[in-house]
Design a protein around this motif. Structure first.
Motif: not given
Length: 313
Positions: A252-255, A283-284, A28-33, A265-267
């Motif tokens: 980690y913070r909200t970017i 986080l990934r 699946a394309d939308d699954v990220v380890p 938005i990315e954590r």
């Protein structure tokens, strides 16, 4: 059979069903380890050789949101005379849903790619060989990376390969690069190996006519911006190789950053700040270079501190 033994049987079948579903989940394309990619410690090589790809067209596509893909599926009543039949029906339904979802994604991507139509002539005459030559003319890379033709590759050099994929926002204000970078350094015992996909989001181009901005002079600004993003991704990878798997101490913070007119938005952890840009680790475990939220005037000032561009501008 007691209810306890029946429950145990269902649990056992459930585990088996999960193992059967694993191939579907992986493709699946939308699954990220969630796990961070393993990176072997590399020697601090001073010189790297960029293995030039064949003369194929640069991979460009339109940005599309896949959030709605596969969300219109109807509920299903599973014809299941027993537990095994029920699980088989669930697995079959999952495969069918995933297939329909992928088909819907392909249609959405084809629609999103229409944003590239006005630039098709320029992109048709823009190959990966030209892209890499432009990228290596950027000042930050000139002393660190040299060109290596396929015919000269003997496997005895510190080699760097990359597979860049560009995405053009629908408002035509920004370009996003996802560059899969592969680095090998032959040694006496074994070959050290590094591979990561690094994302670089361009600054927002606040211009009145984006089409004219990107397409004038046979798409020169589009080509040069693409090369700039590649140069930045390679520079990030080279610096990352030197640090290896060193733990990052920043929290980690909200970017928040922009992809064209859209706010994202990315954590993540902030690894570096420079010229109105942030280098972050999500986080990934993915490395991303993104523009900070700023005014148009600040964006113009930030562009002036970017590495010098090729002489073709």
């Amino acid at each position: 059979m007691t209810w306890l033994s029946t429950a145990k049987s269902l649990i056992s079948l459930g585990v088996g069903a999960i193992s059967l579903l694993a191939p579907v989940i992986v493709v699946a394309d939308d699954v990220v380890p969630l796990a961070k990619p393993a990176v072997e410690t590399m020697p601090p090589a001073v010189n790297w050789s960029l293995l030039l790809p064949t003369n194929e067209k640069v991979n460009y596509r339109g940005v599309v949101g896949f959030d709605q893909a596969g969300t219109n599926g109807n509920a299903i009543l599973y014809p299941a005379p027993n537990a095994i039949g029920f699980l088989a029906a669930v697995i079959t339904h999952g495969v069918l849903i995933e297939s329909a979802k992928n088909e819907q994604k392909e249609k959405l991507q084809a629609e999103a790619n229409k944003v590239l139509l006005p630039y098709q002539n320029a992109l048709d005459h823009f190959d990966t060989h030209d892209l890499m030559q432009r990228a290596l003319k950027k000042s930050a890379l000139r002393s660190r990376v040299g060109l290596l033709e396929q015919a000269d590759h003997t496997g005895q050099r510190n080699t760097l390969k990359n597979v860049p994929v560009f995405s053009f926002t629908q408002d035509q204000k920004a370009i996003i690069l996802d560059n899969t970078i592969d680095m090998e350094s032959p040694g006496a015992a074994q070959t050290a190996h590094y591979q990561k996909t690094i994302r670089v989001v361009s600054g927002v181009k606040e211009v009145e006519d984006p089409l004219a901005y990107w397409s004038n002079n046979n798409g020169e600004k589009l080509k040069d911006e693409s090369a700039q993003l590649v140069a930045e991704s390679l520079n990030i990878a080279l610096n990352d190789v030197n640090t290896g798997s060193t733990e990052v101490s920043s929290p980690y913070r909200t970017i928040r950053f922009r992809e064209g007119s859209s706010e994202k938005i990315e954590r993540a952890q902030v690894l570096n700040t420079h010229c109105g840009r942030l280098l972050i680790q999500t986080l990934r475990g993915q490395l991303m270079s993104v523009p900070t939220l700023r005014t148009a005037e600040e964006s113009s000032l930030a562009e002036n501190c970017m590495p010098s561009t090729s002489d073709s501008n």
